[in-house]
Design a protein around this motif. Structure first.
Motif, PDB file in Angstrom:
ATOM      1  N   GLN A   1     -29.482 -84.356  36.537  1.00 59.31           N
ATOM      2  CA  GLN A   1     -28.646 -84.342  35.344  1.00 59.31           C
ATOM      3  C   GLN A   1     -29.752 -83.476  34.405  1.00 59.31           C
ATOM      4  O   GLN A   1     -30.628 -84.368  34.191  1.00 59.31           O
ATOM      5  CB  GLN A   1     -27.973 -85.331  34.846  1.00 59.31           C
ATOM      6  CG  GLN A   1     -27.141 -84.797  33.550  1.00 59.31           C
ATOM      7  CD  GLN A   1     -26.428 -86.109  33.244  1.00 59.31           C
ATOM      8  OE1 GLN A   1     -26.282 -87.025  33.811  1.00 59.31           O
ATOM      9  NE2 GLN A   1     -25.828 -85.862  31.925  1.00 59.31           N
ATOM     10  N   VAL A   2     -29.607 -82.491  33.943  1.00 56.24           N
ATOM     11  CA  VAL A   2     -30.504 -82.049  32.877  1.00 56.24           C
ATOM     12  C   VAL A   2     -30.385 -82.624  31.311  1.00 56.24           C
ATOM     13  O   VAL A   2     -29.290 -82.593  31.204  1.00 56.24           O
ATOM     14  CB  VAL A   2     -30.524 -80.389  32.820  1.00 56.24           C
ATOM     15  CG1 VAL A   2     -31.144 -79.865  31.794  1.00 56.24           C
ATOM     16  CG2 VAL A   2     -30.777 -79.795  34.144  1.00 56.24           C
ATOM     17  N   GLN A   3     -31.226 -82.932  30.845  1.00 53.05           N
ATOM     18  CA  GLN A   3     -31.359 -83.506  29.578  1.00 53.05           C
ATOM     19  C   GLN A   3     -32.244 -82.741  28.863  1.00 53.05           C
ATOM     20  O   GLN A   3     -33.468 -82.404  29.086  1.00 53.05           O
ATOM     21  CB  GLN A   3     -31.631 -84.882  29.567  1.00 53.05           C
ATOM     22  CG  GLN A   3     -30.309 -85.817  29.940  1.00 53.05           C
ATOM     23  CD  GLN A   3     -30.682 -87.134  29.482  1.00 53.05           C
ATOM     24  OE1 GLN A   3     -31.612 -87.781  29.912  1.00 53.05           O
ATOM     25  NE2 GLN A   3     -29.512 -87.774  29.039  1.00 53.05           N
ATOM     26  N   LEU A   4     -31.782 -82.118  27.382  1.00 57.41           N
ATOM     27  CA  LEU A   4     -32.925 -81.415  26.564  1.00 57.41           C
ATOM     28  C   LEU A   4     -32.622 -82.168  25.174  1.00 57.41           C
ATOM     29  O   LEU A   4     -31.526 -82.378  24.743  1.00 57.41           O
ATOM     30  CB  LEU A   4     -32.336 -80.240  26.365  1.00 57.41           C
ATOM     31  CG  LEU A   4     -32.259 -79.322  27.535  1.00 57.41           C
ATOM     32  CD1 LEU A   4     -31.663 -77.611  27.362  1.00 57.41           C
ATOM     33  CD2 LEU A   4     -33.626 -79.153  28.251  1.00 57.41           C
ATOM     34  N   VAL A   5     -33.839 -82.769  24.543  1.00 61.40           N
ATOM     35  CA  VAL A   5     -33.702 -83.693  23.546  1.00 61.40           C
ATOM     36  C   VAL A   5     -34.511 -82.820  22.507  1.00 61.40           C
ATOM     37  O   VAL A   5     -35.804 -82.740  22.645  1.00 61.40           O
ATOM     38  CB  VAL A   5     -34.214 -85.038  23.752  1.00 61.40           C
ATOM     39  CG1 VAL A   5     -34.123 -85.800  22.425  1.00 61.40           C
ATOM     40  CG2 VAL A   5     -33.251 -85.566  24.763  1.00 61.40           C
ATOM     41  N   GLU A   6     -33.755 -82.394  21.278  1.00 65.66           N
ATOM     42  CA  GLU A   6     -34.694 -81.900  20.094  1.00 65.66           C
ATOM     43  C   GLU A   6     -35.220 -83.009  19.250  1.00 65.66           C
ATOM     44  O   GLU A   6     -34.763 -83.912  19.305  1.00 65.66           O
ATOM     45  CB  GLU A   6     -33.834 -81.016  19.437  1.00 65.66           C
ATOM     46  CG  GLU A   6     -33.215 -79.921  20.272  1.00 65.66           C
ATOM     47  CD  GLU A   6     -31.963 -79.974  20.690  1.00 65.66           C
ATOM     48  OE1 GLU A   6     -31.308 -78.916  21.063  1.00 65.66           O
ATOM     49  OE2 GLU A   6     -31.507 -81.308  20.775  1.00 65.66           O
ATOM     50  N   SER A   7     -36.197 -82.722  18.663  1.00 69.55           N
ATOM     51  CA  SER A   7     -36.778 -83.678  17.570  1.00 69.55           C
ATOM     52  C   SER A   7     -37.531 -82.689  16.633  1.00 69.55           C
ATOM     53  O   SER A   7     -37.726 -81.423  16.863  1.00 69.55           O
ATOM     54  CB  SER A   7     -37.570 -84.542  18.059  1.00 69.55           C
ATOM     55  OG  SER A   7     -38.762 -84.072  18.663  1.00 69.55           O
ATOM     56  N   GLY A   8     -37.667 -83.149  15.197  1.00 67.47           N
ATOM     57  CA  GLY A   8     -38.426 -82.471  14.288  1.00 67.47           C
ATOM     58  C   GLY A   8     -37.768 -81.751  13.258  1.00 67.47           C
ATOM     59  O   GLY A   8     -38.396 -81.198  12.306  1.00 67.47           O
ATOM     60  N   GLY A   9     -36.503 -81.713  13.245  1.00 71.37           N
ATOM     61  CA  GLY A   9     -35.832 -81.317  12.065  1.00 71.37           C
ATOM     62  C   GLY A   9     -35.964 -82.089  10.798  1.00 71.37           C
ATOM     63  O   GLY A   9     -36.353 -83.334  10.868  1.00 71.37           O
TER      64      GLY A   9
END
Length: 121
Positions: A1-9
């Protein structure tokens, strides 16, 4: 399962800078192009920047060209977006996306949950 986690906003003043990051897992990161999209309130989601599987080719929306820089680190399974000279019109939720092939074309397969960027004095 692909997971993409953004940060830095976050919140930044006009003219300031932010660096967004995206951490990917679930399939071979270096085999897929990546991209950043954004969606402002009341507007459709729009393409911001894309990068090919090796990082050797990048593309940008005209509205961010010369101010934003996309990059990726295939050894760390991460992608970044350096945003400089930010303007109030850059305010949006920014999404990390992974494409189905080597180039950032067509509609991405997978999306992160988004990170809010607010440019305001």
């Amino acid at each position: 399962q692909v997971q993409l986690v953004e940060s830095g906003g976050g919140l930044v003043q006009p003219g300031g800078s932010l660096r967004l990051s995206c951490a990917a897992s679930g399939r071979t990161f270096s085999s897929y192009a990546m991209g950043w999209f954004r969606q402002a309130p009341g507007k459709e989601r729009e393409f911001v920047s894309g990068i090919n599987w090796r990082g050797g080719s990048t593309s940008y929306a005209d509205s961010v060209k010369g101010r934003f820089t996309i990059s990726r680190d295939n050894a760390k399974n991460t992608m970044s977006l350096q945003m400089n000279s930010l303007k109030p019109e850059d305010t949006a939720v920014y999404y990390c996306a992974q494409y189905s092939g080597l180039l950032p074309t067509g509609y991405p397969d997978y999306w992160g949950q988004g990170t809010q960027v607010t440019v305001s004095s």
